[in-house]
Structures are given as structure tokens and as C-alpha cells.
Design a protein around this motif. Structure first.
Motif, short mmCIF file in Angstrom:
data_model
loop_
_atom_site.label_atom_id
_atom_site.label_comp_id
_atom_site.label_asym_id
_atom_site.label_seq_id
_atom_site.Cartn_x
_atom_site.Cartn_y
_atom_site.Cartn_z
N UNK A 131 42.60 49.28 36.34
CA UNK A 131 42.75 48.91 37.74
C UNK A 131 41.87 49.69 38.69
N UNK A 132 41.49 50.89 38.33
CA UNK A 132 40.68 51.68 39.25
C UNK A 132 39.19 51.52 39.04
N UNK A 133 38.80 50.60 38.20
CA UNK A 133 37.37 50.33 38.04
C UNK A 133 36.93 49.47 39.22
N UNK A 134 35.82 49.84 39.85
CA UNK A 134 35.39 49.11 41.06
C UNK A 134 35.16 47.61 40.82
N UNK A 135 34.63 47.26 39.68
CA UNK A 135 34.33 45.85 39.43
C UNK A 135 35.60 45.01 39.31
N UNK A 136 36.71 45.60 38.87
CA UNK A 136 37.96 44.84 38.76
C UNK A 136 38.46 44.45 40.16
N UNK A 137 38.47 45.41 41.08
CA UNK A 137 38.88 45.12 42.45
C UNK A 137 37.94 44.15 43.14
N UNK A 138 36.64 44.33 42.94
CA UNK A 138 35.65 43.45 43.58
C UNK A 138 35.77 42.03 43.04
N UNK A 139 35.90 41.90 41.74
CA UNK A 139 36.01 40.57 41.13
C UNK A 139 37.32 39.89 41.54
N UNK A 140 38.42 40.65 41.56
CA UNK A 140 39.70 40.10 41.98
C UNK A 140 39.67 39.66 43.43
N UNK A 141 39.08 40.45 44.30
CA UNK A 141 38.98 40.10 45.72
C UNK A 141 38.11 38.88 45.92
N UNK A 142 37.00 38.82 45.21
CA UNK A 142 36.11 37.67 45.31
C UNK A 142 36.81 36.40 44.83
N UNK A 143 37.54 36.49 43.74
CA UNK A 143 38.27 35.33 43.23
C UNK A 143 39.33 34.88 44.22
N UNK A 144 40.05 35.81 44.82
CA UNK A 144 41.11 35.47 45.77
C UNK A 144 40.53 34.82 47.03
N UNK A 145 39.46 35.39 47.58
CA UNK A 145 38.84 34.84 48.78
C UNK A 145 38.21 33.48 48.47
N UNK A 146 37.57 33.36 47.32
CA UNK A 146 36.99 32.08 46.93
C UNK A 146 38.03 31.00 46.76
N UNK A 147 39.14 31.37 46.15
CA UNK A 147 40.25 30.42 45.98
C UNK A 147 40.80 30.00 47.34
N UNK A 148 40.95 30.94 48.25
CA UNK A 148 41.43 30.64 49.60
C UNK A 148 40.48 29.68 50.31
N UNK A 149 39.18 29.93 50.20
CA UNK A 149 38.19 29.05 50.84
C UNK A 149 38.27 27.64 50.26
N UNK A 150 38.41 27.53 48.95
CA UNK A 150 38.53 26.21 48.33
C UNK A 150 39.81 25.50 48.78
N UNK A 151 40.89 26.24 48.92
CA UNK A 151 42.14 25.63 49.37
C UNK A 151 42.03 25.12 50.81
#
Length: 180
Positions: A131-151
Motif C-alpha cells: 500500500x505504501x508504494x507510490x505506484x499503487x496509490x497513483x494507479x488507484x487514484x487514476x483508475x478511480x478518477x477515470x471511472x468517475x469521468x466515464x460515469x
């Protein structure tokens, strides 16, 4: 000259339990708070399914801003999971099952620690390693924001390029977005 054999260390469950540090009062309170916060959405979803209403009927974000929040549909998704309806849960919010699982994963060790009064340090090492790896947070945030934009795109109309609007996944997403 006498040869004495050294006793072998018994590394059974008693030894492992004895090495775990006892929790201080502050640590126990903190674990209890984390337990309550992590079980809140799960217990809330179960209670909502039983007809108990703990929050206003409408989303405050949507009432003030005028359009759905990034988490809009999450309560209904968690309720569907609590009923065992994964398909409905994914339709309401694709991140609902992930949030439900994360809540349960966080609650398990906290419940053990609060109940036993002892720390489980190996759990935190394993959580931190991912969980503390930077790429995990960045990828999760990108996926969440992308999903929100698609919705939002699905809810307020529009088409996708390359005929993607006709796919079953997009139709499923539109159905969920219009239910918000």
C-alpha cells in the motif's frame, strides 16, 4: 569430556504469541477506532438492507454541487454486496466490492488486536509492502478518477469513439450511471 545437547527452541504458536508486544491503552484505542471506521460501511450496508436509515435520503454533494459525487452509488453497491448480489453491486459502483473487501481486511487484524490486546506486526509489514508504494496509490487514484469521468460521461450523454458505445460493458456502465 561430556557433550550436552542444547535444547531445541520450540517455535510453536505459544512462542510466537509471546513475542507479540502488548498494546498500550492509546494503541488499543487507536485500533478500536480503526476497527469502528472499517466496519462502519459494512455494518451500515447490512442495517440499510434491514430498513434502518442513518443518513439523509439524498446525497449532500449532489444537492449542493448539482451532479453526482465520485462515490455516488457506493452505499447501494455496499448494500448489494451485503445481500450477495455482486452484479448489482458492480453496476452501482465498480469500486464497491473493493471497498467492502478492504474494510473487511482492515477489520480482521484490528478485531484480533483489540480482542487479544497484542500487536500483529507481520500484518502491517505485509500491508505496507504494497500500500505504501507510490505506484499503487497513483494507479488507484487514476483508475478511480477515470471511472468517475466515464460515469459522468455515461450519465450526461455522449458517445465513445470506435463504436465502444455499443459494447456490453458500456451499456452496463450507462445503466448504473443513470441509476444514480
Amino acid at each position: 569430556m561430556e557433550i550436552r545437547s542444547q535444547p531445541t527452541a520450540n517455535v510453536g504458536s505459544d512462542q510466537v504469541g509471546a513475542r507479540r508486544a502488548a498494546l498500550s491503552g492509546r494503541d488499543r484505542l487507536l485500533r478500536g477506532l480503526i476497527l469502528g471506521v472499517s466496519l462502519g460501511p459494512v455494518v451500515g450496508a447490512v442495517l440499510y438492507n434491514q430498513g434502518v436509515r442513518l443518513t439523509p435520503a439524498k446525497c449532500l454533494f449532489q444537492a449542493i454541487i448539482g451532479f453526482p459525487s465520485p462515490g455516488c452509488g457506493m452505499t447501494r453497491s455496499l448494500m448489494a454486496i451485503a445481500r450477495g448480489d455482486l452484479s448489482q453491486a458492480l453496476m452501482y459502483h465498480a469500486f464497491g466490492p473493493l471497498v467492502f473487501a478492504a474494510c473487511l481486511l482492515a477489520a480482521g487484524p484490528m478485531a484480533i488486536e483489540v480482542g487479544t490486546g497484542r500487536s500483529l506486526p507481520h500484518v502491517y509489514r505485509s500491508y505496507r509492502s504494497w500500500l505504501l508504494r507510490p505506484w499503487v496509490g497513483a494507479l488507484g487514484s487514476l483508475a478511480f478518477v477515470g471511472y468517475y469521468a466515464l460515469r459522468l460521461h455515461a450519465r450526461y450523454g455522449g458517445t465513445l469513439p470506435l463504436g465502444l458505445t455499443d459494447t456490453a460493458v458500456w451499456q452496463f456502465m450507462v445503466e448504473g450511471a443513470k441509476a444514480l
